[in-house]
Scaffold this active site. Structure first.
Site, PDB file in Angstrom:
ATOM      1  CE  LYS A 116      -2.680   0.736   3.807  1.00 51.99           C
ATOM      2  NZ  LYS A 116      -2.595   2.128   4.299  1.00 51.99           N
ATOM      3  NE  ARG A 152       5.958   6.781   0.738  1.00 50.12           N
ATOM      4  CZ  ARG A 152       5.019   6.587   1.689  1.00 50.12           C
ATOM      5  NH1 ARG A 152       3.990   5.794   1.450  1.00 50.12           N
ATOM      6  NH2 ARG A 152       5.116   7.174   2.869  1.00 50.12           N
ATOM      7  N   GLY A 208      -5.126   7.996   5.496  1.00 46.79           N
ATOM      8  CA  GLY A 208      -4.249   9.006   6.091  1.00 46.79           C
ATOM      9  C   GLY A 208      -3.072   9.315   5.182  1.00 46.79           C
ATOM     10  NE  ARG A 245      -5.519   8.127  11.073  1.00 43.08           N
ATOM     11  CZ  ARG A 245      -4.859   7.369  10.202  1.00 43.08           C
ATOM     12  NH1 ARG A 245      -5.486   6.872   9.166  1.00 43.08           N
ATOM     13  NH2 ARG A 245      -3.591   7.117  10.378  1.00 43.08           N
ATOM     14  CB  SER A 291       4.960  10.174  11.127  1.00 39.76           C
ATOM     15  OG  SER A 291       4.062  10.242  10.036  1.00 39.76           O
ATOM     16  CG  ASP A 338       0.992  -0.026   9.590  1.00 42.72           C
ATOM     17  OD1 ASP A 338       0.502   0.766  10.413  1.00 42.72           O
ATOM     18  OD2 ASP A 338       1.353   0.325   8.453  1.00 42.72           O
ATOM     19  CE  LYS A 355      -0.424   4.256  12.892  1.00 39.59           C
ATOM     20  NZ  LYS A 355       0.319   4.957  11.839  1.00 39.59           N
ATOM     21  NE  ARG A 408      -5.044   0.049  13.033  1.00 40.17           N
ATOM     22  CZ  ARG A 408      -4.360   0.274  11.920  1.00 40.17           C
ATOM     23  NH1 ARG A 408      -3.042   0.368  11.961  1.00 40.17           N
ATOM     24  NH2 ARG A 408      -4.976   0.398  10.765  1.00 40.17           N
ATOM     25  NE  ARG A 462      -2.182  -1.669   8.615  1.00 44.91           N
ATOM     26  CZ  ARG A 462      -1.854  -2.057   7.378  1.00 44.91           C
ATOM     27  NH1 ARG A 462      -1.891  -3.341   7.059  1.00 44.91           N
ATOM     28  NH2 ARG A 462      -1.489  -1.184   6.469  1.00 44.91           N
TER      29      ARG A 462
HETATM   30  C1  S3P Z   1       2.392   4.873   6.144  1.00 48.16           C
HETATM   31  C2  S3P Z   1       3.019   5.264   7.290  1.00 48.16           C
HETATM   32  C3  S3P Z   1       2.603   4.814   8.639  1.00 48.16           C
HETATM   33  C4  S3P Z   1       1.697   3.589   8.561  1.00 48.16           C
HETATM   34  C5  S3P Z   1       0.643   3.713   7.512  1.00 48.16           C
HETATM   35  C6  S3P Z   1       1.257   3.941   6.136  1.00 48.16           C
HETATM   36  C7  S3P Z   1       2.892   5.413   4.864  1.00 48.16           C
HETATM   37  O1  S3P Z   1       1.901   5.860   9.275  1.00 48.16           O
HETATM   38  O2  S3P Z   1       1.097   3.356   9.814  1.00 48.16           O
HETATM   39  O3  S3P Z   1      -0.141   2.529   7.459  1.00 48.16           O
HETATM   40  O4  S3P Z   1       2.548   4.867   3.798  1.00 48.16           O
HETATM   41  O5  S3P Z   1       3.645   6.401   4.894  1.00 48.16           O
HETATM   42  P1  S3P Z   1       2.675   7.038  10.051  1.00 48.16           P
HETATM   43  O6  S3P Z   1       3.505   7.736   9.069  1.00 48.16           O
HETATM   44  O7  S3P Z   1       1.589   7.919  10.594  1.00 48.16           O
HETATM   45  O8  S3P Z   1       3.466   6.367  11.114  1.00 48.16           O
END
Ligand code: S3P
Length: 421
Positions: A22, A27, A90, A118, A157, A307, A334, A338, A380
């Site tokens: 994902k 990206r 997110g 969020r 993050s 995750d 999240k 969770r 999840r």
């Molecule tokens: C992700 C970053 C993580 C992860 C999310 C996907 C990403 O979140 O938990 O499932 O693709 O950059 P955070 O950047 O908030 O830690």
């Protein structure tokens, strides 16, 4: 909303090809949409989150079809006709907030109830420091020039880091981000592959802007390690299991779960290791663990398997002794809380679980007994509870089970495929 019933099979066996990663899929779409040229994207996630990103990019004028994107540079993006709907994702909202902050037109980003709850201040605060007109209510960005900043992120993050790198493409001067732990580095790898002027050091990355000369690159997306995690735990804990998982991403910023599984006593092996499109891939084989030991996470370790923690909590339930999965306060922010959602589900299944501010204390081994549990609409949590159900006596009913579509649309079909009665 669907409810799915799951029972423990006599054996877990078979070979699975997992959904496309994902994080890498988001990206691959975003970066190629703002690059110059046409890119073929193979193995993209078919989940709803990545579809949200594709929908937003289309609304911004990017040309794309089944497995391809054609970009004409960052400057070719044009205002969307209405608010950009990020759905439950997110990653879509935070990365696009960064991308669009330095564009000359305003954009509004919206999401579903979960996403609307969020925290967006983690991107809005640094974007405002860069000069952006960023507003949190419904997330509005754009219309003002940006300047590079040095930003020490208080959270590890990848979404914050990636948002600022994307903003840095439009900013005057250097944008530098440091982070308390090394978050997943898919953005750095792909930006570098497309020719961005990046400077990467441990827990620090900088980009020199403005830069609008990314060159499109074909991408082959590996299977999602975070999807593999459900099967790695299920096979380790089921008394008769042998699973093969094909072409799974092995980026070291994603695979900390393997260290924890090793300490727990799991038996797995990797083969056909190769690097494709700048990311490591391998096939994985995993079978019933020969012995089991409780888990203690090391300081900072939670950030590297954030995750995977819901399904690791399921593993901890079946380990003899006290496991402490801590340092994971981010889990409360999240798609659902969770920590609370898993504590509730595991408690209903008969686990001795204590909810902590930043994780769980779990005393095992539990004798899991089927019950009615809720995913809280979180993909999840749904899949982690399904793994618990594979290891429980009797029938478990999982409410709101269709949310697996967010990252793993074929999850329930794959589950049926590996259950041998
Ligand atoms: C992700 C970053 C993580 C992860 C999310 C996907 C990403 O979140 O938990 O499932 O693709 O950059 P955070 O950047 O908030 O830690």
């Amino acid at each position: 909303m669907s409810t799915v019933s799951v029972r423990s099979p006599r054996r877990l066996a078979g070979t699975l090809r997992l959904p496309g990663d994902k994080s890498i899929s988001h990206r691959a779409l975003i970066l190629n949409a703002i690059a110059h040229g046409r890119a073929q994207l193979r193995g993209l996630s078919q989940g709803a989150d990545v579809a949200s990103t594709a929908g937003c990019l289309r609304a911004l004028g990017a040309e794309m079809g089944e497995g391809w994107v054609k970009g004409r540079g960052l400057a070719a993006l044009r205002p969307a006709p209405g608010p950009l709907d990020c759905g439950n994702s997110g990653t879509t909202m935070r990365l696009l907030a960064g991308l669009l902050a330095g564009r000359p037109f305003p954009s509004t980003l919206i999401g579903d109830d979960s996403l609307s709850r969020r925290p967006m201040d983690r991107v809005v605060v640094p974007l405002r420091q860069m000069g952006a007109a960023a507003d949190q209510g419904s997330l509005r960005v754009g219309g003002r020039p940006l300047r590079g900043i040095r930003y020490a992120s208080p959270v590890a993050s990848a979404q914050v880091k990636s948002a600022l790198l994307l903003a840095g493409l439009s900013a005057e001067g250097r944008t530098e981000i440091t982070e308390p732990a090394h978050s997943r580095d898919h953005s750095e790898r792909m930006l570098a592959a497309l020719g961005a002027p990046l400077d990467v050091a441990p827990r620090r990355v900088a980009i020199d802007g403005p830069f609008d000369a990314l060159q499109a690159r074909d991408v082959e997306v590996p299977g999602d390690f975070s999807a593999a995690a459900f099967w790695l735990v299920a096979a380790s804990l089921h008394p008769e299991a042998e699973l093969r998982l094909l072409s799974v991403g092995q980026n070291p910023t994603r695979t900390a779960l393997l260290d924890v599984l090793r300490r727990m006593g799991a038996t797995f092996s990797l083969s056909a290791e190769q690097e494709v499109s700048g990311e490591p891939f391998a096939d994985m084989e995993i079978s019933t663990a020969a012995q089991l030991r409780p888990i203690q996470l090391q300081p900072n370790e939670a950030a590297y398997l954030i995750d995977e923690l819901p399904v690791l909590a399921v593993a901890a339930s079946l380990l003899p002794g006290t496991s402490r999965l801590t340092g994971a306060a981010e889990l409360r922010l999240k798609e659902s809380d969770r920590i609370a959602a898993m504590a509730e589900g595991l408690d209903r299944l008969g686990v001795d679980v204590r909810e902590l501010a930043d994780g769980w204390e779990i005393i095992g081994p539990a004798c899991l007994r089927g019950a009615r549990v809720s995913s809280h609409g979180d993909h999840r949590v749904a899949m982690a509870l399904a793994v618990a159900a594979l290891l429980a006596e009797g029938e478990t009913e999982i409410e709101s089970a269709d949310c697996v579509d967010i990252s793993y649309p074929n999850f329930w079909q794959d589950l049926e495929r590996v259950c041998v009665s």
